[in-house]
Design an enzyme around this catalytic site. Sequence first.
Site, PDB file in Angstrom:
ATOM      1  N   MET A 497       0.818  -1.202   0.000  1.00 52.88           N
ATOM      2  CA  MET A 497       0.000   0.000   0.000  1.00 52.88           C
ATOM      3  C   MET A 497       0.859   1.263   0.000  1.00 52.88           C
ATOM      4  SD  MET A 497      -3.265  -0.751   2.460  1.00 52.88           S
ATOM      5  CE  MET A 497      -2.313  -1.278   3.879  1.00 52.88           C
ATOM      6  N   CYS A 498       2.009   1.219   0.649  1.00 52.52           N
ATOM      7  CA  CYS A 498       2.897   2.378   0.695  1.00 52.52           C
ATOM      8  C   CYS A 498       3.845   2.354  -0.503  1.00 52.52           C
ATOM      9  CB  CYS A 498       3.714   2.370   1.993  1.00 52.52           C
ATOM     10  SG  CYS A 498       2.704   2.504   3.480  1.00 52.52           S
ATOM     11  N   THR A 499       4.257   3.538  -0.912  1.00 53.28           N
ATOM     12  CA  THR A 499       5.221   3.630  -2.005  1.00 53.28           C
ATOM     13  C   THR A 499       6.610   3.388  -1.434  1.00 53.28           C
ATOM     14  OG1 THR A 499       3.821   5.257  -3.092  1.00 53.28           O
ATOM     15  CG2 THR A 499       6.089   5.091  -3.860  1.00 53.28           C
TER      16      THR A 499
END
Length: 625
Positions: A497-499
């Site tokens: 979900m996080c870059t």
Amino acid sequence: MSQSLKFAPPFQSFVDASFFQVFSRLKLDVLRLDSHELPLHAKVDLAGLARGSSISHVFLDSQSFDEATASLPGISLRGSFFNFNTLEEFKRLDKGRFLSEQAQLLWEAGVNGYLDEAAGFFVICFADLKKYRFYYWFATPCFQPETLELKVVKREALTEIDKFSNFIEQNKILCGVLNEETGEVIRASRHELERYSTLVVRDTSNIEHCPTSLVKNFVAVWRHHNPNRSECRVLLLRETCSFSLELSVTGDAMSTSQLKASGWERNVRGLLTPKISELGAIIDPTKLAEQSIDLNLKLMKWRLVPDINLDIVKNCKVLLLGAGTLGCYVARSLLAWGVRKITFVDNGSVSYSNPVRQPLFNFTDCGQPKATSAAAAMKAIFPLVDATGFQLEVPMIGHPLTDEARQKKDYEELRQLIRDHDIVFLLMDSRETRWLPTILGNLESKLVINAALGFDSYLVMRHGNYEQPESSRLGCYFCHDVVAPSDSLTDRTLDEMCTVTRPGVALIAAAYATELAVSVLQHPQGNNAPETSESVLGSVPHQLRGFLPQLSTVKLRTPAYKHCSACSSVIVDAVRENGWEFLREALVDHRIVERLSGLAQVQQETETFLATMEISDDDCFDEIS
């Protein structure tokens, strides 16, 4: 009994700030490293002498570089401006020798032309345009041949000066000769000087019995044309206290004579030294910032890239879709290039992890909308930038509708934003977010720059111009795919979900994206530029793929794919003709796009082909016994 003659300084200069502002623009945009002499045109203020001044003023302002100034009312004075490229060069100049050279030029002008042309001025200057500090020195060369000697035989007041009113009102010159037959003052060339011996001078001094030093210039020229005459009369016209001098003139005044010259202006402390004008203290700080930004860019044109078109970059309106790490770095790079119109679009808020990686945010921004916070940060950096933020959600293919009215409104607003800008940067986190802007960029024929990040890799590309034939058009971000983008955000773990990228990847990709956009703008064909050609800034590739582990970047080309889910004609035409009605269906079910574009058929044909290629047991090679 004859007396020695004392002289007053001819002028006191008054240099308005507008003079240096015009010169700054001239230096940056036109002259650059050229240091040739520039003509100046000034006005002499004799009216000020009646208000208590002892010496008249020469005014230099924004109009002094304009030849049309000479035609304005008042006494005109010709001058020259010499600019130096370094402070050391300015200091090294032999000031005495330079003054003598300028005096010689005025002497020759008076001897070969008209008497009034023996008066003039010059300014030497070094401009420190980074600090807006100007070193300058004003001079009015006053001269006489070394052997020439002037003595006052008689001095008396002039009471009847009304007869000179026509000369005063109608002429823009400082000196003429009196036609003793008609009583008229006329402009004096060699012929008149040989015939008449009374000079009429508009005196620039208000000191009692002390004429302007320019009298030496005029008498020296007169003597040159009258070597056998020893008496010259000079009428000095003032607002008050006009007087006449009868001079005894002896000595040689031939063209080969060595001149004694003076004329450097003293500063306010009476010292012979240059003056310094600090404009940085009086210019509006925001205007100073604007000029400083332009300074760094315009210096490129001096030597490095003389043909670069900075205006096309400055006037370009840029839309950034995504105000995250890429969006922040691209925005800062665009600002450095002088772009004045930047619009952010993002639907997120600043999280606590953002400020360390996204340079437009700080700790106090956490929880605030990204788009508006980024725009506010840009204005804090440079107040004159037109930065705006829009908090809206880009409708994503393959994602179910949650609020159709709001999503339709977001679509309409996004389409209008793309229509209103020249360049669109796609800087979002997911593939499906880029799908709709890609189609709208094609519809509105905009330059679309796409940047995407992996953990230690990046892609930067420009989308092909949809107006070009499909056979020769460059591909878009989705031309590599054989499936339409779909929901890639649901059911992801935290690290998905996080870059998650190496911190330096975004900076590199953002820099390449900005430089690619500017290079395309510089190309004569713009976004139609072939990927193998070059602009004044270098190559304009279709796409760049970078790999941090190898510290390498490769240039690639992908042609437009006729079944592309975003740039194929059937998809673009469907959005053009049906708009939201088509998009509403595509957002819910990405397979509609696959069927319409032909990707579904390609998938079916691929599966059929692979099925026929399956190797049965009978096709195996016999074992070697």
